[in-house]
Design a protein around this motif. Structure first.
Motif, PDB file in Angstrom:
ATOM      1  N   PRO A 185      -6.898   7.543   5.650  1.00  0.00           N
ATOM      2  CA  PRO A 185      -7.732   7.620   4.440  1.00  0.00           C
ATOM      3  C   PRO A 185      -8.806   6.545   4.397  1.00  0.00           C
ATOM      4  O   PRO A 185      -9.712   6.607   3.555  1.00  0.00           O
ATOM      5  N   ALA A 186      -8.729   5.569   5.300  1.00  0.00           N
ATOM      6  CA  ALA A 186      -9.721   4.487   5.325  1.00  0.00           C
ATOM      7  C   ALA A 186     -10.956   4.825   6.147  1.00  0.00           C
ATOM      8  O   ALA A 186     -11.927   4.053   6.156  1.00  0.00           O
ATOM      9  N   VAL A 187     -10.963   5.953   6.858  1.00  0.00           N
ATOM     10  CA  VAL A 187     -12.138   6.342   7.645  1.00  0.00           C
ATOM     11  C   VAL A 187     -13.309   6.595   6.699  1.00  0.00           C
ATOM     12  O   VAL A 187     -13.155   7.222   5.649  1.00  0.00           O
ATOM     13  N   SER A 188     -14.484   6.107   7.066  1.00  0.00           N
ATOM     14  CA  SER A 188     -15.642   6.186   6.185  1.00  0.00           C
ATOM     15  C   SER A 188     -16.245   7.582   6.157  1.00  0.00           C
ATOM     16  O   SER A 188     -15.956   8.422   7.010  1.00  0.00           O
ATOM     17  N   THR A 189     -17.094   7.812   5.180  1.00  0.00           N
ATOM     18  CA  THR A 189     -17.774   9.095   5.023  1.00  0.00           C
ATOM     19  C   THR A 189     -18.955   9.181   5.979  1.00  0.00           C
ATOM     20  O   THR A 189     -19.739   8.234   6.101  1.00  0.00           O
ATOM     21  N   TYR A 190     -19.089  10.306   6.659  1.00  0.00           N
ATOM     22  CA  TYR A 190     -20.188  10.472   7.608  1.00  0.00           C
ATOM     23  C   TYR A 190     -21.513  10.667   6.872  1.00  0.00           C
ATOM     24  O   TYR A 190     -21.612  11.465   5.941  1.00  0.00           O
TER      25      TYR A 190
END
Length: 200
Positions: A185-190
């Protein structure tokens, strides 16, 4: 941290390969430790999105090696971003640390980013990651492979499910699929790049 430090020899590889190595690794600084969940690879003279594309400058000289050092730069007049130098001495390349999960020092991380609504948002993006770890211009050039360094990089468990896609916010080479991430859930928004955006 009980894991072993990554070595300079392990990191002296192509940034694309180093990106996969760094996923799941741990970066520790300022009383906080994050598990790296998203990165981007940048080469030198053959990568127009890289800070080293036009050669060595006082700003980017850390990217020219040796591997295992931290390259920190200031962007948009307000944020710091951190990279792990790879490849061999004299050949530029680095991996931008885009996002991480805070695994130690969560209270300290929240004190540095009090606007975060959840733990997953603390280091969700390269500027946020630097903020929670307390990284700034003074961190540039630190040796991540040394036990005595204030910023240390530890090996993680090997990851198998790695996703890839275009890098975020670059103004050129926008479709090169050198952003890598694992399920978190910590992956950033593209965000696709454009003329006013720039990355490492």
């Amino acid at each position: 941290m009980t894991s072993r430090l990554l070595t300079r020899e392990e990191l002296a590889i192509d940034p694309v390969d180093a990106s996969r190595l760094l996923l799941g690794s741990y970066l520790e600084a300022g009383g906080v430790c994050v598990r790296v969940v998203e990165v981007e690879a940048y080469r030198g003279g053959d990568d127009p999105a890289s800070h080293c594309y036009r050669g060595k400058t006082p700003r980017n000289e850390v990217m020219f090696g040796p591997a295992g050092f931290l390259y920190v730069y200031f962007v948009y007049g307000m944020h710091f971003c951190a990279n792990v130098v790879s490849l061999t001495d004299g050949v530029p390349g680095a991996v931008l640390l885009r996002a991480g999960e805070v695994v130690e020092g969560e209270d300290i991380a929240f004190s540095r980013r009090p606007a975060s609504r959840s733990a997953a948002e603390l280091a969700k993006g390269p500027a946020r990651l630097c903020k929670v770890l307390g990284l700034d211009r003074s961190s540039n050039g630190l040796d991540l492979t040394s036990a005595s360094s204030p910023v240390r990089l530890y090996a993680g468990e090997p990851v198998t499910e790695v996703r890839s896609g275009p890098r975020v916010g670059v103004a050129v080479a926008m479709d090169v699929p050198w952003r890598f991430w694992i399920d978190s859930p910590a992956v950033s928004t593209y965000k696709r790049g454009g003329k006013r955006r720039r990355s490492a």
